[in-house]
Design a protein around this motif. Structure first.
Motif, PDB file in Angstrom:
ATOM      1  N   MET A 160      -1.342 -28.362  12.177  1.00 36.71           N
ATOM      2  CA  MET A 160      -0.862 -29.148  13.401  1.00 36.71           C
ATOM      3  C   MET A 160      -2.127 -30.137  13.783  1.00 36.71           C
ATOM      4  SD  MET A 160       0.972 -26.165  15.761  1.00 36.71           S
ATOM      5  CE  MET A 160       1.213 -27.122  17.189  1.00 36.71           C
ATOM      6  N   ASN A 161      -1.841 -31.213  14.593  1.00 39.19           N
ATOM      7  CA  ASN A 161      -2.346 -31.827  15.118  1.00 39.19           C
ATOM      8  C   ASN A 161      -3.693 -31.327  15.830  1.00 39.19           C
ATOM      9  OD1 ASN A 161      -4.010 -33.943  16.500  1.00 39.19           O
ATOM     10  ND2 ASN A 161      -2.164 -35.330  16.948  1.00 39.19           N
ATOM     11  N   ALA A 162      -4.870 -31.553  15.746  1.00 38.75           N
ATOM     12  CA  ALA A 162      -5.851 -30.936  16.526  1.00 38.75           C
ATOM     13  C   ALA A 162      -6.045 -31.103  18.050  1.00 38.75           C
ATOM     14  CB  ALA A 162      -7.482 -31.075  15.868  1.00 38.75           C
ATOM     15  N   ASP A 163      -5.397 -32.323  18.555  1.00 36.41           N
ATOM     16  CA  ASP A 163      -5.457 -32.775  19.841  1.00 36.41           C
ATOM     17  C   ASP A 163      -4.492 -31.812  20.642  1.00 36.41           C
ATOM     18  OD1 ASP A 163      -6.755 -35.080  19.025  1.00 36.41           O
ATOM     19  OD2 ASP A 163      -5.042 -36.238  19.076  1.00 36.41           O
ATOM     20  N   VAL A 164      -3.415 -30.962  20.170  1.00 35.27           N
ATOM     21  CA  VAL A 164      -3.117 -30.035  20.860  1.00 35.27           C
ATOM     22  C   VAL A 164      -3.940 -28.737  21.278  1.00 35.27           C
ATOM     23  CG1 VAL A 164      -1.176 -28.343  20.620  1.00 35.27           C
ATOM     24  CG2 VAL A 164      -0.990 -30.475  19.601  1.00 35.27           C
ATOM     25  N   ALA A 165      -5.179 -28.710  20.580  1.00 34.06           N
ATOM     26  CA  ALA A 165      -5.992 -27.778  21.065  1.00 34.06           C
ATOM     27  C   ALA A 165      -7.021 -28.111  21.979  1.00 34.06           C
ATOM     28  CB  ALA A 165      -6.513 -27.112  19.655  1.00 34.06           C
ATOM     29  N   ASP A 166      -7.162 -29.312  22.315  1.00 31.62           N
ATOM     30  CA  ASP A 166      -8.085 -29.709  23.243  1.00 31.62           C
ATOM     31  C   ASP A 166      -8.133 -29.240  24.725  1.00 31.62           C
ATOM     32  OD1 ASP A 166     -10.438 -31.293  24.414  1.00 31.62           O
ATOM     33  OD2 ASP A 166      -9.182 -33.243  24.257  1.00 31.62           O
ATOM     34  N   GLU A 184      -9.440 -10.380  32.212  1.00 30.76           N
ATOM     35  CA  GLU A 184      -8.212 -11.174  31.749  1.00 30.76           C
ATOM     36  C   GLU A 184      -8.444 -12.724  32.297  1.00 30.76           C
ATOM     37  OE1 GLU A 184      -5.173  -7.596  32.393  1.00 30.76           O
ATOM     38  OE2 GLU A 184      -6.344  -8.110  34.254  1.00 30.76           O
ATOM     39  N   PRO A 185      -8.938 -13.369  31.501  1.00 39.01           N
ATOM     40  CA  PRO A 185      -8.968 -14.933  31.643  1.00 39.01           C
ATOM     41  C   PRO A 185      -7.537 -15.448  31.562  1.00 39.01           C
ATOM     42  CG  PRO A 185     -10.702 -14.126  30.084  1.00 39.01           C
ATOM     43  CD  PRO A 185      -9.715 -13.021  30.057  1.00 39.01           C
ATOM     44  N   GLY A 186      -7.569 -16.774  32.411  1.00 36.77           N
ATOM     45  CA  GLY A 186      -6.308 -17.728  32.213  1.00 36.77           C
ATOM     46  C   GLY A 186      -6.905 -18.945  31.180  1.00 36.77           C
ATOM     47  N   SER A 187      -6.528 -19.947  31.485  1.00 34.32           N
ATOM     48  CA  SER A 187      -7.078 -21.158  30.718  1.00 34.32           C
ATOM     49  C   SER A 187      -8.190 -21.714  31.109  1.00 34.32           C
ATOM     50  CB  SER A 187      -5.948 -22.292  30.640  1.00 34.32           C
ATOM     51  OG  SER A 187      -4.557 -21.670  30.137  1.00 34.32           O
ATOM     52  N   TYR A 188      -9.157 -21.732  30.182  1.00 35.71           N
ATOM     53  CA  TYR A 188     -10.558 -22.206  30.724  1.00 35.71           C
ATOM     54  C   TYR A 188     -10.973 -22.928  29.294  1.00 35.71           C
ATOM     55  CZ  TYR A 188     -11.141 -19.432  34.766  1.00 35.71           C
ATOM     56  OH  TYR A 188     -11.169 -18.926  36.022  1.00 35.71           O
ATOM     57  N   ASN A 189     -11.756 -23.868  29.515  1.00 38.62           N
ATOM     58  CA  ASN A 189     -12.313 -24.464  28.243  1.00 38.62           C
ATOM     59  C   ASN A 189     -13.178 -23.834  27.262  1.00 38.62           C
ATOM     60  OD1 ASN A 189     -13.620 -26.641  26.723  1.00 38.62           O
ATOM     61  ND2 ASN A 189     -15.051 -27.226  28.229  1.00 38.62           N
ATOM     62  N   SER A 190     -12.546 -23.752  26.173  1.00 36.34           N
ATOM     63  CA  SER A 190     -12.946 -22.950  24.882  1.00 36.34           C
ATOM     64  C   SER A 190     -12.064 -23.318  23.844  1.00 36.34           C
ATOM     65  CB  SER A 190     -12.480 -21.562  25.168  1.00 36.34           C
ATOM     66  OG  SER A 190     -11.023 -21.391  25.008  1.00 36.34           O
ATOM     67  N   ASP A 191     -12.728 -22.919  22.556  1.00 36.40           N
ATOM     68  CA  ASP A 191     -12.125 -23.470  21.184  1.00 36.40           C
ATOM     69  C   ASP A 191     -10.931 -22.415  20.703  1.00 36.40           C
ATOM     70  OD1 ASP A 191     -13.913 -25.664  21.265  1.00 36.40           O
ATOM     71  OD2 ASP A 191     -15.455 -24.652  20.176  1.00 36.40           O
ATOM     72  N   ILE A 192     -10.532 -21.735  21.456  1.00 36.74           N
ATOM     73  CA  ILE A 192      -9.723 -20.609  21.012  1.00 36.74           C
ATOM     74  C   ILE A 192      -8.523 -21.049  20.373  1.00 36.74           C
ATOM     75  CG2 ILE A 192      -8.258 -20.582  23.231  1.00 36.74           C
ATOM     76  CD1 ILE A 192      -8.071 -17.495  22.993  1.00 36.74           C
ATOM     77  N   LYS A 199      -8.513 -24.085  18.338  1.00 38.76           N
ATOM     78  CA  LYS A 199      -8.751 -25.013  17.269  1.00 38.76           C
ATOM     79  C   LYS A 199      -8.365 -24.412  15.916  1.00 38.76           C
ATOM     80  CE  LYS A 199     -12.211 -27.920  19.504  1.00 38.76           C
ATOM     81  NZ  LYS A 199     -13.754 -28.643  19.226  1.00 38.76           N
ATOM     82  N   ASN A 200      -8.850 -23.129  15.566  1.00 35.30           N
ATOM     83  CA  ASN A 200      -8.655 -22.376  14.377  1.00 35.30           C
ATOM     84  C   ASN A 200      -7.080 -22.137  14.150  1.00 35.30           C
ATOM     85  OD1 ASN A 200     -11.250 -22.509  13.415  1.00 35.30           O
ATOM     86  ND2 ASN A 200     -11.590 -20.517  14.217  1.00 35.30           N
ATOM     87  N   ALA A 201      -6.447 -21.747  15.091  1.00 30.03           N
ATOM     88  CA  ALA A 201      -4.869 -21.568  14.992  1.00 30.03           C
ATOM     89  C   ALA A 201      -4.275 -22.879  14.671  1.00 30.03           C
ATOM     90  CB  ALA A 201      -4.452 -21.056  16.204  1.00 30.03           C
ATOM     91  N   VAL A 202      -4.582 -23.964  15.409  1.00 31.17           N
ATOM     92  CA  VAL A 202      -4.008 -25.143  15.098  1.00 31.17           C
ATOM     93  C   VAL A 202      -4.306 -25.664  13.678  1.00 31.17           C
ATOM     94  CG1 VAL A 202      -3.947 -27.693  15.918  1.00 31.17           C
ATOM     95  CG2 VAL A 202      -3.730 -25.723  17.541  1.00 31.17           C
TER      96      VAL A 202
END
Length: 177
Positions: free
Chosen positions: A81-87, A63-71, A73-76
């Motif tokens: 929406m602005n892709a910066d939100v998913a950075d 059960e991971p928390g928030s890590y660097n991933s592209d999870i 990007k596609n949803a945004v």
């Protein structure tokens, strides 16, 4: 997929590792569909573990928390929406998630749950959310347990738990009260 491979996993007394998220344990505004899907993975893991326990198969969830991933990007992108939100590039690399998955696969006695979070604050938020649910389930019903009984239950559960791990570099363990 699990059903298709279950006979082979049972024959090998293998392991099943599901990848969930601490979001399956939390509730936040605007994340309902994602969190519901992760809560389903939680329940699936528990049910599968019970169904396969007599066959020697271990079932775990990482059960991971928030890590660097592209999870995100596609949803945004789909939401327009602005892709910066998913950075998430400034978040910690998911090396700890890999280590937890490896532990679930290789430990002699794997845990059911491997919560993997990048910091103590995320761990505390997740654990407190579970405690709040416990209090809500317990309160105001005919079989409500008092504080003493709840603490005994917690002590009994902790007696069977693994010892607390030493802090990782840069992580300060929460203060126990």
């Amino acid at each position: 997929m699990t059903k298709a491979f279950a006979p082979l996993i049972v024959a090998a007394k293998g392991r099943i590792i599901n990848i969930g998220s601490i979001s399956g344990l939390l509730s936040s505004a605007n994340l309902g569909p994602y969190q519901m899907s992760k809560a389903a993975v939680e329940t699936f893991t528990d049910v599968l573990a019970r169904e396969l326990s007599s066959s020697g198969v271990h079932v775990s969830i990482v059960e991971p928390g928030s890590y660097n991933s592209d999870i995100l990007k596609n949803a945004v992108r789909r939401a327009g929406m602005n892709a910066d939100v998913a950075d998430r590039s400034k978040l910690k690399e998911p090396d700890e998630v890999v280590a937890a998955t490896k532990a679930a696969l290789l430990e002699p006695r794997p845990k059911r749950r491997y919560m993997v979070v990048p910091d103590g604050e995320s761990a505390e938020i997740t654990i407190r959310a579970q405690l709040e649910k416990l209090v809500q389930v317990n309160e105001g019903q005919p079989y409500t347990y008092n504080r003493t009984a709840l603490i005994k239950m917690l002590d009994d559960a902790l007696a069977g738990a693994r010892p607390m791990q030493p802090p990782t570099e840069g992580r300060v363990p929460p203060t126990r009260h």
